[in-house]
Motif scaffolding. Sequence first.
Motif, PDB file in Angstrom:
ATOM      1  N   ILE A 253      34.699  38.887  28.137  1.00  0.00           N
ATOM      2  CA  ILE A 253      33.806  39.101  28.874  1.00  0.00           C
ATOM      3  C   ILE A 253      33.400  37.964  29.960  1.00  0.00           C
ATOM      4  CG2 ILE A 253      32.345  38.196  26.982  1.00  0.00           C
ATOM      5  CD1 ILE A 253      31.277  40.966  29.392  1.00  0.00           C
ATOM      6  N   SER A 254      33.744  36.887  29.615  1.00  0.00           N
ATOM      7  CA  SER A 254      33.496  35.773  30.567  1.00  0.00           C
ATOM      8  C   SER A 254      34.262  35.829  31.814  1.00  0.00           C
ATOM      9  CB  SER A 254      33.736  34.243  29.792  1.00  0.00           C
ATOM     10  OG  SER A 254      34.968  34.187  29.695  1.00  0.00           O
ATOM     11  N   VAL A 255      35.298  36.672  31.530  1.00  0.00           N
ATOM     12  CA  VAL A 255      36.178  36.789  32.821  1.00  0.00           C
ATOM     13  C   VAL A 255      35.492  38.214  33.419  1.00  0.00           C
ATOM     14  CG1 VAL A 255      38.416  37.362  33.644  1.00  0.00           C
ATOM     15  CG2 VAL A 255      38.176  35.757  31.877  1.00  0.00           C
ATOM     16  N   THR A 256      35.404  39.195  32.866  1.00  0.00           N
ATOM     17  CA  THR A 256      35.035  40.441  33.331  1.00  0.00           C
ATOM     18  C   THR A 256      33.903  40.576  34.197  1.00  0.00           C
ATOM     19  OG1 THR A 256      34.260  41.186  31.300  1.00  0.00           O
ATOM     20  CG2 THR A 256      36.671  41.819  31.685  1.00  0.00           C
ATOM     21  N   MET A 257      32.722  39.727  33.705  1.00  0.00           N
ATOM     22  CA  MET A 257      31.413  39.571  34.481  1.00  0.00           C
ATOM     23  C   MET A 257      31.668  39.064  35.606  1.00  0.00           C
ATOM     24  SD  MET A 257      29.357  36.692  32.151  1.00  0.00           S
ATOM     25  CE  MET A 257      30.094  35.026  32.043  1.00  0.00           C
ATOM     26  N   LEU A 258      32.639  38.106  36.092  1.00  0.00           N
ATOM     27  CA  LEU A 258      32.792  37.282  37.252  1.00  0.00           C
ATOM     28  C   LEU A 258      32.757  38.619  38.356  1.00  0.00           C
ATOM     29  CD1 LEU A 258      35.274  34.612  35.885  1.00  0.00           C
ATOM     30  CD2 LEU A 258      32.675  34.354  36.332  1.00  0.00           C
ATOM     31  N   GLY A 259      33.189  39.431  38.233  1.00  0.00           N
ATOM     32  CA  GLY A 259      33.107  40.435  39.481  1.00  0.00           C
ATOM     33  C   GLY A 259      31.665  40.904  39.713  1.00  0.00           C
ATOM     34  N   LEU A 260      30.662  40.468  39.219  1.00  0.00           N
ATOM     35  CA  LEU A 260      29.398  40.642  39.497  1.00  0.00           C
ATOM     36  C   LEU A 260      28.605  39.356  40.026  1.00  0.00           C
ATOM     37  CD1 LEU A 260      28.409  42.824  36.181  1.00  0.00           C
ATOM     38  CD2 LEU A 260      29.053  43.641  38.451  1.00  0.00           C
ATOM     39  N   PHE A 261      29.246  38.409  39.908  1.00  0.00           N
ATOM     40  CA  PHE A 261      28.723  37.002  40.314  1.00  0.00           C
ATOM     41  C   PHE A 261      29.019  36.992  42.080  1.00  0.00           C
ATOM     42  CE2 PHE A 261      28.345  36.172  36.241  1.00  0.00           C
ATOM     43  CZ  PHE A 261      27.898  35.003  35.937  1.00  0.00           C
ATOM     44  N   ASP A 262      28.016  36.400  42.531  1.00  0.00           N
ATOM     45  CA  ASP A 262      28.023  36.053  44.274  1.00  0.00           C
ATOM     46  C   ASP A 262      29.209  35.089  44.390  1.00  0.00           C
ATOM     47  OD1 ASP A 262      25.826  38.189  44.591  1.00  0.00           O
ATOM     48  OD2 ASP A 262      24.860  36.432  43.530  1.00  0.00           O
ATOM     49  N   ILE A 263      29.460  34.090  43.742  1.00  0.00           N
ATOM     50  CA  ILE A 263      30.186  33.000  44.226  1.00  0.00           C
ATOM     51  C   ILE A 263      30.893  32.634  42.483  1.00  0.00           C
ATOM     52  CG2 ILE A 263      30.719  30.743  44.756  1.00  0.00           C
ATOM     53  CD1 ILE A 263      28.774  31.081  47.100  1.00  0.00           C
ATOM     54  N   VAL A 264      32.174  32.457  42.702  1.00  0.00           N
ATOM     55  CA  VAL A 264      32.930  31.831  41.564  1.00  0.00           C
ATOM     56  C   VAL A 264      33.701  30.432  42.010  1.00  0.00           C
ATOM     57  CG1 VAL A 264      34.429  32.311  39.568  1.00  0.00           C
ATOM     58  CG2 VAL A 264      32.849  33.904  40.338  1.00  0.00           C
ATOM     59  N   TYR A 265      33.318  29.411  41.373  1.00  0.00           N
ATOM     60  CA  TYR A 265      34.085  28.313  41.589  1.00  0.00           C
ATOM     61  C   TYR A 265      34.879  27.782  40.400  1.00  0.00           C
ATOM     62  CZ  TYR A 265      31.657  27.309  46.202  1.00  0.00           C
ATOM     63  OH  TYR A 265      30.921  27.564  47.291  1.00  0.00           O
ATOM     64  N   ALA A 266      36.069  27.324  40.359  1.00  0.00           N
ATOM     65  CA  ALA A 266      36.915  27.159  39.230  1.00  0.00           C
ATOM     66  C   ALA A 266      37.737  25.784  39.446  1.00  0.00           C
ATOM     67  CB  ALA A 266      37.921  28.076  39.031  1.00  0.00           C
ATOM     68  N   THR A 267      37.788  25.196  38.372  1.00  0.00           N
ATOM     69  CA  THR A 267      38.635  23.822  38.304  1.00  0.00           C
ATOM     70  C   THR A 267      40.026  24.275  38.311  1.00  0.00           C
ATOM     71  OG1 THR A 267      39.496  22.022  36.853  1.00  0.00           O
ATOM     72  CG2 THR A 267      38.292  23.881  35.774  1.00  0.00           C
ATOM     73  N   GLU A 268      40.922  23.618  38.740  1.00  0.00           N
ATOM     74  CA  GLU A 268      42.566  24.165  38.933  1.00  0.00           C
ATOM     75  C   GLU A 268      43.052  24.232  37.398  1.00  0.00           C
ATOM     76  OE1 GLU A 268      44.670  20.805  40.722  1.00  0.00           O
ATOM     77  OE2 GLU A 268      43.938  19.284  39.157  1.00  0.00           O
ATOM     78  N   LEU A 318      43.716  36.595  44.369  1.00  0.00           N
ATOM     79  CA  LEU A 318      43.448  37.661  44.473  1.00  0.00           C
ATOM     80  C   LEU A 318      42.044  38.057  44.662  1.00  0.00           C
ATOM     81  CD1 LEU A 318      45.443  38.576  41.023  1.00  0.00           C
ATOM     82  CD2 LEU A 318      45.975  39.181  43.552  1.00  0.00           C
ATOM     83  N   GLY A 319      41.210  37.110  44.868  1.00  0.00           N
ATOM     84  CA  GLY A 319      39.689  37.373  45.125  1.00  0.00           C
ATOM     85  C   GLY A 319      38.761  37.199  43.863  1.00  0.00           C
ATOM     86  N   LEU A 320      39.090  37.144  42.680  1.00  0.00           N
ATOM     87  CA  LEU A 320      38.400  37.060  41.586  1.00  0.00           C
ATOM     88  C   LEU A 320      37.415  35.711  41.846  1.00  0.00           C
ATOM     89  CD1 LEU A 320      37.134  38.259  39.004  1.00  0.00           C
ATOM     90  CD2 LEU A 320      39.145  37.071  38.052  1.00  0.00           C
ATOM     91  N   VAL A 321      38.150  34.647  42.207  1.00  0.00           N
ATOM     92  CA  VAL A 321      37.655  33.175  42.440  1.00  0.00           C
ATOM     93  C   VAL A 321      37.336  33.120  43.780  1.00  0.00           C
ATOM     94  CG1 VAL A 321      38.243  30.652  42.053  1.00  0.00           C
ATOM     95  CG2 VAL A 321      38.536  32.352  40.201  1.00  0.00           C
ATOM     96  N   THR A 322      36.313  32.474  44.255  1.00  0.00           N
ATOM     97  CA  THR A 322      36.127  32.077  45.447  1.00  0.00           C
ATOM     98  C   THR A 322      36.853  30.822  45.999  1.00  0.00           C
ATOM     99  OG1 THR A 322      33.794  32.751  45.113  1.00  0.00           O
ATOM    100  CG2 THR A 322      34.135  31.422  47.242  1.00  0.00           C
TER     101      THR A 322
END
Length: 398
Positions: A253-268, A318-322
Amino acid sequence: MASSLLCATKGRWIVPFHRAVRTRRWRALTFFNLHTTAGNMQASQENFEKAQHNLKLLKKDPGNDVKLKLYALFKQATQGPCNTTKPGMLDFVNKAKWDAWNSLGNLSKENSRQSYIELVSSLASSESSISDKTMSSNNQQKFETLQLLREDNITKIILSRPEKKNAINMLMYQEIGHALEEAGKDESTITVLTGLGDYFCSGNDLNNFANVSPDGKEKMASDAAVILEAFVGKIIDFPKPLIAVVNGPAVGISVTMLGLFDIVYATERATFHTPFSQLGQSPEGCSSYTFPRIMGLAKATEMLLFNKMLTAPKACELGLVTEVFPDGTFQREVWTRLKAYAQLPKNSLAYSKQLIRETEKEKLHAVNVQECERLKERWLSEECMTAIINFFQSKAKL
């Protein structure tokens, strides 16, 4: 001490480690995505010793994964590449420590010192933000599974079950929902969701499904579906810019909900995994709709049906992460940027988000209802129950 892990900082932490080994934490020892620059190589011995001192001052145990990182970096910084004999297979603690050190390969002492300093700094920064920068006493709400903080026009929702890799139990679902309601009404400009410790979130706590009597299965499934639908619905309707700061691996769920967020920043070093089929379940968080739109049908199918794990760079492609940031500078770079965003006109941001998101809200709510209905069916199925039982049995054997 055979059953304990001693972090190489003059005995600050001595904690039981056998449980962490048995729960496969030691498999995370190929975790080092170390970012180095010419400036990093100049890390001074003085700063290194200061970091050791600061580590002793931390009040919260950061977890065995982090302590293994610190141990390995300390050994590499002081002795160089691993030069000792590999412990036997049954010597779980020393083998885990040896594997951690050996995984650094030929990383230089200078870079090891710098990475050690940056890791300690991020731990201290996280702890100080939680202990010192709390909301005003009039508005502060007590939570058991998360921290809700407000500073610099930013409301932070911090998942705080690091000992469980921030797995979401039923209480956390409800508390995140309450936190989102409060954040949507407060005076902050943006809201950020992140995790405490080494993980962003390991998904659903499967103990949610444990110890349910045969007579109670239907009620459990019905209640869980209601809670999940309400949780996702609050994300769909959230009125302000909602940003995920993915500080480590993310699951379910912590992955699938990311499509509803406005920005997703991630560590490498973050990874993104949705192992629904392995557990006899089906997608949620509106991912059956958002993922094909974001990454295309074929890639979404590979991830949602066939459990493909994405690295942070691939998720960004793929566009899931900003955007993806080096692990060593992740916290500093991301929060510097977010503080700048938070100085923008609040109403302008909210109205602009409304224009971008409003046309899809009705569709997203319909998808959310449909996904939760299907999940309710899945949770009651023999296939799902068998998969969950097999998961717990395989975990017990480790």
